[in-house]
Enzyme design. Sequence first.
Site, short mmCIF file in Angstrom:
data_model
loop_
_atom_site.label_atom_id
_atom_site.label_comp_id
_atom_site.label_asym_id
_atom_site.label_seq_id
_atom_site.Cartn_x
_atom_site.Cartn_y
_atom_site.Cartn_z
N LYS A 80 -1.91 1.63 16.46
CA LYS A 80 -3.19 1.16 16.06
C LYS A 80 -3.02 0.24 15.20
O LYS A 80 -3.71 -0.68 15.19
CB LYS A 80 -3.66 2.38 15.58
CG LYS A 80 -4.81 2.24 14.60
CD LYS A 80 -5.38 3.58 13.87
CE LYS A 80 -4.68 3.92 12.59
NZ LYS A 80 -5.22 3.15 11.39
N ASN A 81 -2.19 0.22 14.33
CA ASN A 81 -1.85 -0.82 13.20
C ASN A 81 -1.46 -2.03 13.69
O ASN A 81 -1.40 -3.02 12.76
CB ASN A 81 -1.34 0.00 12.10
CG ASN A 81 -2.03 0.83 11.30
OD1 ASN A 81 -3.24 1.17 11.73
ND2 ASN A 81 -1.39 1.72 10.38
N ARG A 133 -12.34 -0.21 7.49
CA ARG A 133 -11.57 -0.98 6.50
C ARG A 133 -10.96 -2.37 7.37
O ARG A 133 -11.16 -3.58 7.01
CB ARG A 133 -10.70 -0.37 5.33
CG ARG A 133 -9.97 -1.52 4.64
CD ARG A 133 -8.88 -0.77 3.69
NE ARG A 133 -8.02 -1.96 3.18
CZ ARG A 133 -8.43 -2.34 1.88
NH1 ARG A 133 -9.49 -2.21 1.41
NH2 ARG A 133 -7.61 -3.25 1.45
N CYS A 180 -11.94 4.36 0.12
CA CYS A 180 -12.29 5.59 1.20
C CYS A 180 -11.39 6.56 0.69
O CYS A 180 -11.06 6.56 -0.51
CB CYS A 180 -11.39 4.92 2.60
SG CYS A 180 -9.75 4.83 2.22
N ARG A 232 -8.90 0.67 -2.83
CA ARG A 232 -8.48 -0.25 -1.59
C ARG A 232 -9.32 -1.67 -1.69
O ARG A 232 -10.06 -1.92 -0.82
CB ARG A 232 -8.54 0.26 -0.47
CG ARG A 232 -7.80 1.65 -0.24
CD ARG A 232 -7.74 2.37 1.10
NE ARG A 232 -6.86 1.54 1.99
CZ ARG A 232 -6.93 1.76 3.26
NH1 ARG A 232 -7.69 2.97 3.83
NH2 ARG A 232 -5.93 1.11 4.32
N PRO A 233 -9.22 -2.34 -2.95
CA PRO A 233 -9.69 -3.72 -3.05
C PRO A 233 -9.06 -4.61 -2.00
O PRO A 233 -8.24 -4.61 -1.31
CB PRO A 233 -9.20 -4.09 -4.34
CG PRO A 233 -8.18 -3.43 -4.68
CD PRO A 233 -8.15 -2.13 -3.94
N ASP A 240 -8.86 -8.21 -3.47
CA ASP A 240 -8.71 -9.26 -4.03
C ASP A 240 -7.44 -10.35 -3.50
O ASP A 240 -7.51 -11.47 -3.75
CB ASP A 240 -8.39 -8.80 -5.56
CG ASP A 240 -7.25 -7.73 -5.70
OD1 ASP A 240 -7.26 -6.94 -4.76
OD2 ASP A 240 -6.27 -8.05 -6.57
N ASP A 281 2.08 6.27 5.52
CA ASP A 281 1.37 6.91 6.56
C ASP A 281 1.93 8.21 6.96
O ASP A 281 1.35 8.90 7.89
CB ASP A 281 0.93 5.88 7.58
CG ASP A 281 0.13 4.70 7.14
OD1 ASP A 281 0.24 3.66 7.63
OD2 ASP A 281 -0.44 5.08 6.05
N VAL A 329 1.98 3.69 -2.98
CA VAL A 329 1.10 2.88 -2.46
C VAL A 329 -0.30 3.05 -2.72
O VAL A 329 -0.93 2.13 -3.02
CB VAL A 329 1.62 2.96 -0.83
CG1 VAL A 329 0.60 1.70 -0.16
CG2 VAL A 329 2.84 2.46 -0.64
N ARG A 338 -9.56 9.39 14.97
CA ARG A 338 -9.43 7.62 14.70
C ARG A 338 -8.20 7.13 15.00
O ARG A 338 -8.00 6.03 15.34
CB ARG A 338 -9.79 7.38 13.31
CG ARG A 338 -11.01 7.76 12.86
CD ARG A 338 -11.29 7.40 11.25
NE ARG A 338 -10.70 5.86 11.06
CZ ARG A 338 -9.94 5.59 9.81
NH1 ARG A 338 -10.03 6.61 8.90
NH2 ARG A 338 -9.34 4.45 9.83
C1 EPZ Z 1 -2.66 -0.88 6.03
O1 EPZ Z 1 -3.64 -0.67 5.48
C2 EPZ Z 1 -2.68 0.04 7.17
N1 EPZ Z 1 -3.67 0.07 7.93
C3 EPZ Z 1 -2.68 1.37 6.51
O2 EPZ Z 1 -2.79 2.35 7.44
C4 EPZ Z 1 -1.41 1.59 5.57
O3 EPZ Z 1 -1.28 2.96 4.86
C5 EPZ Z 1 -1.26 0.43 4.65
O4 EPZ Z 1 -1.30 -0.70 5.11
C6 EPZ Z 1 0.05 0.52 3.97
O5 EPZ Z 1 1.08 0.32 4.63
C7 EPZ Z 1 -3.95 -0.86 8.90
O6 EPZ Z 1 -2.93 -1.54 9.19
C8 EPZ Z 1 -5.05 -0.99 9.63
P1 EPZ Z 1 -2.48 -2.67 2.15
P2 EPZ Z 1 -4.03 -1.98 4.29
O7 EPZ Z 1 -3.39 -3.83 1.85
O8 EPZ Z 1 -3.65 -3.20 4.89
C9 EPZ Z 1 -3.55 -2.56 -2.67
C10 EPZ Z 1 -3.39 4.56 8.57
O9 EPZ Z 1 -3.20 5.79 8.01
N2 EPZ Z 1 -4.38 -3.72 -2.34
O10 EPZ Z 1 -1.04 -2.85 2.25
O11 EPZ Z 1 -5.55 -1.70 3.97
C11 EPZ Z 1 -4.48 -1.37 -1.86
O12 EPZ Z 1 -5.42 -0.67 -2.93
C12 EPZ Z 1 -3.62 3.37 7.61
O13 EPZ Z 1 -3.14 4.09 9.73
C13 EPZ Z 1 -4.86 -4.43 -3.38
O14 EPZ Z 1 -4.66 -4.07 -4.40
O15 EPZ Z 1 -3.08 -1.74 3.22
C14 EPZ Z 1 -3.22 -0.28 -1.70
O16 EPZ Z 1 -3.20 0.55 -2.80
C15 EPZ Z 1 -4.16 3.97 6.29
N3 EPZ Z 1 -5.41 -5.58 -3.03
C16 EPZ Z 1 -2.12 -1.11 -1.61
O17 EPZ Z 1 -2.23 -2.35 -1.83
C17 EPZ Z 1 -5.66 -6.10 -2.08
O18 EPZ Z 1 -6.33 -7.20 -1.90
C18 EPZ Z 1 -1.54 -1.10 0.12
O19 EPZ Z 1 -2.69 -1.77 0.80
C19 EPZ Z 1 -5.22 -5.52 -0.82
C20 EPZ Z 1 -4.51 -4.24 -1.02
#
Ligand code: EPZ
Length: 430
Positions: free
Chosen positions: A22-23, A94, A118, A123-124, A126, A307, A329, A399
């Site tokens: 999926k990811n 997202r 969520c 999950r910002p 920025d 995950d 995370v 999902r």
């Molecule tokens: C991806 O989400 C995955 N989703 C998530 O899988 C996975 O848990 C996550 O990466 C971490 O490995 C997909 O690939 C579709 P991140 P993503 O940006 O990209 C913070 C599942 O169960 N952050 O690495 O949204 C954020 O708040 C899903 O399949 C910022 O602060 O994750 C979080 O605490 C859930 N600012 C951390 O980083 C930003 O601009 C990790 O987020 C972006 C993120």
Amino acid sequence: MGHLVIQGGIPLRGKVKVNGSKNASLPIIAAALLTGEPVIIEGVPDLLDVRTMIAVLEGLGAAVDYAEEQALLRIASGELPPAAPPADLVSRMRASFLVLGPLLARNKKVSLPLPGGCAIGTRPVDLHLKGLTAMGASFSIVNGCVEGHTAGLRGARIYLDFPSVGATENIMMAATLAAGTTVLENAATEPEIVDLANCLNSMGAQVVGAGTAHIRIEGVPRLGGTRHAVIPDRIEAGTLMLAGVITGGDLIVENVLPDHLKPLLAKLIEAGAVVEEIDSTAIRAAAGARTAAVDLKTMPHPGFSTDLQPQFMVLLALAEGTGTVTETVFENRFRHVEGLSSMGARIRVEGRRAIVQGQPRLSGAPVVAPDLRGAAALLLAGLAAQGETKLLQAEHLWRGYCRLEERLALLGAQLERISAGRERAVHTGS
Ligand code: EPZ
């Protein structure tokens, strides 16, 4: 909302095949917007999130054809009108935010609703916006929407404060069509990043270093079409392996890449499970003589994946001794603890740390799925528990897992899927 009724206490045995990731699929679908030529993607699992992403691209005017039985997706975005994707769809998932980079690179303008927080955290985005701003984009937030535009993206040197998967993907996709060289430091190194980079390079991009924290992208004038097969879903693979161990069963999980599962394999062995690489794409996972409690800490790849944290907690809930889970995370990824506790688990949450006192058994109960991986954890607990578990709001599960009940039933599970419309689909072990 539909639900699942699970008769627990049955060890799962047999062979099960893992679907495409999926990811990996979601960013690669977004990458198809980078070219007007046809992009054909193999191994795309039929998931609610994939259907949402397809609808987002169709809302942008792309022609999409999905042969779900063959897991084959064909996308031709043609001459994209600088349209805004359907706001309700983007807000629903997202990962839709991953069209930001491709639309900026292709159309020089984009309007997207800010993805809501969520269940697992705020999950910002920025880091996405900071990286693209460094490449010459300007953003404003108007009525909860990100309005972006650029005179033309140019290469930049970007350091990510956190190795965000989505930010790495958005910036990497945008950089493929930027003028000049982009260097991305402290990038995410997940296998899905490598798969996306491989797909981009097959479209004519020049991405080097994906899978390391230092990615270099040389911009090119345009990208072409491709045919790409996504990698297997390591999170689904890990979920299935844990199902085999937690139910006291013995599974052979096929269509896996063991290298993508090293953190989980190490933890399972530490906990006393039987883990055996059958060949380069199959792993055996079985319960050992006893399951010892261990300490778990989630980290960005190559650390233990967040995950798989909820699912692994179920193993600890049934282990001998007390283990701990530290979630580094996301700030709120213990929402499955409530359901596990109502099944008899002894878990104490202190901030980002959960202390799990293993119990000899869990007992079935009605529980509510809080999010995708929390739903998977409660499903695993229901499979292991004595008696019946009713997993409410099971849509969360659907999902991210395709036809999971059918595959689990072939391994001996007794499951009954009751959809919102009250149709009953009974899956019973063979
Ligand atoms: C991806 O989400 C995955 N989703 C998530 O899988 C996975 O848990 C996550 O990466 C971490 O490995 C997909 O690939 C579709 P991140 P993503 O940006 O990209 C913070 C599942 O169960 N952050 O690495 O949204 C954020 O708040 C899903 O399949 C910022 O602060 O994750 C979080 O605490 C859930 N600012 C951390 O980083 C930003 O601009 C990790 O987020 C972006 C993120």
